[in-house]
Design a protein around this motif. Sequence first.
Motif, PDB file in Angstrom:
ATOM      1  N   ASP A  10      38.669 -46.861  -5.201  1.00 38.00           N
ATOM      2  CA  ASP A  10      38.819 -47.353  -6.568  1.00 38.00           C
ATOM      3  C   ASP A  10      39.125 -48.850  -6.587  1.00 38.00           C
ATOM      4  N   TYR A  11      39.954 -49.289  -5.671  1.00 36.04           N
ATOM      5  CA  TYR A  11      40.325 -50.708  -5.590  1.00 36.04           C
ATOM      6  C   TYR A  11      39.095 -51.581  -5.365  1.00 36.04           C
ATOM      7  N   PHE A  12      38.154 -51.071  -4.602  1.00 38.09           N
ATOM      8  CA  PHE A  12      36.950 -51.840  -4.314  1.00 38.09           C
ATOM      9  C   PHE A  12      35.797 -51.526  -5.271  1.00 38.09           C
ATOM     10  N   GLY A  13      36.104 -50.862  -6.363  1.00 41.24           N
ATOM     11  CA  GLY A  13      35.114 -50.681  -7.406  1.00 41.24           C
ATOM     12  C   GLY A  13      34.275 -49.435  -7.327  1.00 41.24           C
ATOM     13  N   VAL A  14      34.616 -48.522  -6.423  1.00 42.38           N
ATOM     14  CA  VAL A  14      33.869 -47.264  -6.322  1.00 42.38           C
ATOM     15  C   VAL A  14      34.574 -46.243  -7.206  1.00 42.38           C
ATOM     16  N   LYS A  15      34.037 -46.060  -8.393  1.00 49.11           N
ATOM     17  CA  LYS A  15      34.697 -45.223  -9.391  1.00 49.11           C
ATOM     18  C   LYS A  15      34.232 -43.774  -9.345  1.00 49.11           C
ATOM     19  N   ALA A  16      32.961 -43.550  -9.044  1.00 42.60           N
ATOM     20  CA  ALA A  16      32.439 -42.183  -8.940  1.00 42.60           C
ATOM     21  C   ALA A  16      32.769 -41.647  -7.551  1.00 42.60           C
ATOM     22  N   GLN A  17      33.490 -40.542  -7.497  1.00 41.98           N
ATOM     23  CA  GLN A  17      33.981 -40.042  -6.207  1.00 41.98           C
ATOM     24  C   GLN A  17      33.874 -38.524  -6.147  1.00 41.98           C
ATOM     25  N   VAL A  18      33.455 -38.010  -4.980  1.00 41.17           N
ATOM     26  CA  VAL A  18      33.444 -36.571  -4.737  1.00 41.17           C
ATOM     27  C   VAL A  18      34.137 -36.301  -3.406  1.00 41.17           C
ATOM     28  N   VAL A  19      34.639 -35.107  -3.263  1.00 44.15           N
ATOM     29  CA  VAL A  19      35.345 -34.704  -2.047  1.00 44.15           C
ATOM     30  C   VAL A  19      34.592 -33.568  -1.363  1.00 44.15           C
ATOM     31  N   LEU A  20      34.410 -33.709  -0.054  1.00 39.79           N
ATOM     32  CA  LEU A  20      33.952 -32.617   0.790  1.00 39.79           C
ATOM     33  C   LEU A  20      35.188 -32.037   1.445  1.00 39.79           C
ATOM     34  N   LEU A  21      35.572 -30.848   1.043  1.00 36.13           N
ATOM     35  CA  LEU A  21      36.827 -30.239   1.471  1.00 36.13           C
ATOM     36  C   LEU A  21      36.541 -28.997   2.303  1.00 36.13           C
ATOM     37  N   HIS A  22      36.888 -29.062   3.595  1.00 34.95           N
ATOM     38  CA  HIS A  22      36.720 -27.850   4.399  1.00 34.95           C
ATOM     39  C   HIS A  22      37.975 -26.997   4.271  1.00 34.95           C
ATOM     40  N   GLN A  23      38.074 -26.396   3.123  1.00 32.82           N
ATOM     41  CA  GLN A  23      39.127 -25.442   2.803  1.00 32.82           C
ATOM     42  C   GLN A  23      38.624 -24.671   1.599  1.00 32.82           C
ATOM     43  N   GLY A  24      38.906 -23.380   1.557  1.00 34.15           N
ATOM     44  CA  GLY A  24      38.389 -22.570   0.463  1.00 34.15           C
ATOM     45  C   GLY A  24      39.301 -21.413   0.138  1.00 34.15           C
ATOM     46  N   ASP A  25      38.935 -20.716  -0.910  1.00 31.32           N
ATOM     47  CA  ASP A  25      39.726 -19.586  -1.392  1.00 31.32           C
ATOM     48  C   ASP A  25      38.921 -18.302  -1.305  1.00 31.32           C
ATOM     49  N   GLY A  26      39.618 -17.193  -1.453  1.00 30.63           N
ATOM     50  CA  GLY A  26      38.964 -15.908  -1.553  1.00 30.63           C
ATOM     51  C   GLY A  26      38.541 -15.630  -2.981  1.00 30.63           C
TER      52      GLY A  26
END
Length: 563
Positions: free
Chosen positions: A232-248
Motif C-alpha cells: 500500500d505504501y508503494f501504491g499497490v492498492k489492489a491486493q489478493v492473498v494466496l493462503l495455504h490454510q483452509g477450513d472444513g
Amino acid sequence: MQLSTRLAVLAAAALATTAVTTAPASAGQRPDPTTDVRIIGFNDLHGNLEPPSGSSGRVVQSDGTTVDAGGAAYLATHVKQLRAQVRNSFVVSAGDNIGASPLTSALFHDEPTIDFLNMLGVNASVVGNHEFDEGYKELQRMQFGGCHPTDGCQFQSTFDGAKFPFLGSNVYFTNGLPALLPFTVKFEGGVPVGVIGATLKDLPSVVTPEAIKGLKFGDEVEAINRTSNLLDYFGVKAQVVLLHQGDGTEVEGPNDCKLRPGPAAAIAAAVTPKVDAFFTGHSHQQYNCVINDPAGQPRPVIQGSSFGRLLSVVDLKISLKTRDVVRSQTKAFNEIVTRTVTPDPAVAALVAEAKTKSAPIANKQVGTITADLPAAGNAAGESPLGDVIADAQLAGTQSNNAVIAITNPGGIRADLTYKSSPNGEGDGVVTYGEAFTVQPFSNIMQTITLTGANLKNVLEQQWSASGTKILQISSSLHYSYSASAPIGSRVSNLTVNGTPVDPAATFRVSVNNFLAAGGDGFAEFTKGTDLSGGPVDLDALIAYLGAHPSLAPPAADRITRLP
C-alpha cells in the motif's frame, strides 16, 4: 549472492517498478473509470497430471450428483477458455502443487509438474506444507532449477525450475530474515495487483523436523498485514492473498458456502481491509464464501477442492483513478474442470511422456508377502489387506501421535497376490506398480482428534439405509457388532489397545482425506478436531512393506460379528 539478499533485492526491485509505472492514467489515455482483472486459481494439485481416479476424480454438486473432473490437459484447456473471456487475467496457486504426488510426477521429484505449471502460465504460488516434503534445498531447486543432487535429471536432460515465484510472507530463517519472497506484483489493465503468499503457521506440525531445519513460520495475519501495508505504501492498492490454510465444510457444491469455521475463516476476518480476496487451500474442500473484513466490507474467500478438479475464479473491477478494487463489484466462482473439453495437446504430450518414462519404475520391488492379501472381507467384514493398510497408516502417522487408523474399503482397489511373478510362480514379490494399483487415489493421510463417543458413532455409521460399508481398522482397535440389532445400536465391546473406550476420552485417529471430509456417509469424521497432515496412503503402505519383509496375513481378530 545469498538467497536472503537476493529476495530483498527482488522485492525492492518489484516495489521500485511499481512506484515508477503505476501513476494514474489520464482521462485522455483511458476514458473508462475501471478495468476488469480476472484471477484464476487452483490449489492442492499434488502432481495429479493424469485425471485422478475414483472419488478423487469427481466433483460433488449441490444436488449430490457428481461430475468426473481433473487432469492436467483438461485443466489447461479450461484455463485458456477462462483467460480468453477477460483480456486482463493471470493464474495463481494456493500451494501444494507438488509433494504427495502420483507415480507419473513423484518418480521424477515432481519435475513434470513444475514443467506443466510453466506451460500453464502460472504467475505466482504460495508454498504449501508439501512443498517442503524434500526440504528447503529441494524447494530452492524447484524454484531455480538444476538436477537433483542424488538422482540427477531423470525426466529431461535439464531442469530449469519454476518460471513463477514461490511466496511465503511468514516463512523465515531462524535468524529472522525472509526465506521466501513475501509477495509479487502483476500488472494487468494498467494497474498493479499485489499477490501476497502466506502458509499455515502450524506447518512444522505436518512435516518432518529435518525438512524445515533452519526455518520458522510466523503468524499468518501479522505477516499478511505487514506485507499489505508495504504494498500500500508503494501504491499497490489492489491486493489478493494466496493462503495455504483452509477450513472444513459440510457436504456442498463447488459454489456453496457451508463452512465449519476454522483457521482460514478466522484469518480472513482478521486481515487488514486493504486485502481484497483470498484464495485458500490445504483442506482439500470446495467452497465459495464471502467473509467481511474488519471494516465490515465483504470479500471472497474461495477454495477449489484438490487435484486440479476445480478452478477458482475471482473477477475484480479496479478503479483506474484510485487503483483499488471496487469491492461491491467483485465476483467469484468455482468452475469444474470437466473432461468433456478438448485436452490441450502440448500438455497431453507432456503427461504421456511422464507416463511412459515412469513405466519401468513400476516394476521396482517394494516388499514381499508370504500369502495372498485379499481385499475382500470375511463374514465380519474384516479384510487381510485392509488390516495391513490400516496398520501401515497408523505406522505412517506416529508423528501425529495417532493411536488408531481407519480406512475405507472403497479405497482398496485390488488384491496383493503371492503369485506375482511374470511366469505365474509364487515369489511373493510386491512391486511398486502392484502397490500403486491397490491404492491409486493418492489420498492424503490426516490425523484428527475424536472422542470415544465420536469413535463409536463412526462405527455405527457402517450400517445405513443405503447399505453396509465395513471400515478397515488398525490392530489397536477392536470391537464387536450385532447385525440383528437396530441401526445405530450395533457396536459393543469397543477397546483401544485393550482398554475399554470411555465416551469422554479423546483419541488421535488417522484417516485419509476422503473419510476426514465425511466421505462414504461417515459424517461423524467431520467432527474431528486438530487436523494434522500425513503422507500419501500409498507411501505409507510402501514404507510398511519395506519395513516388514515376508509379511504374513494378520490374524482376523479385530472385528467380531455376534448373532
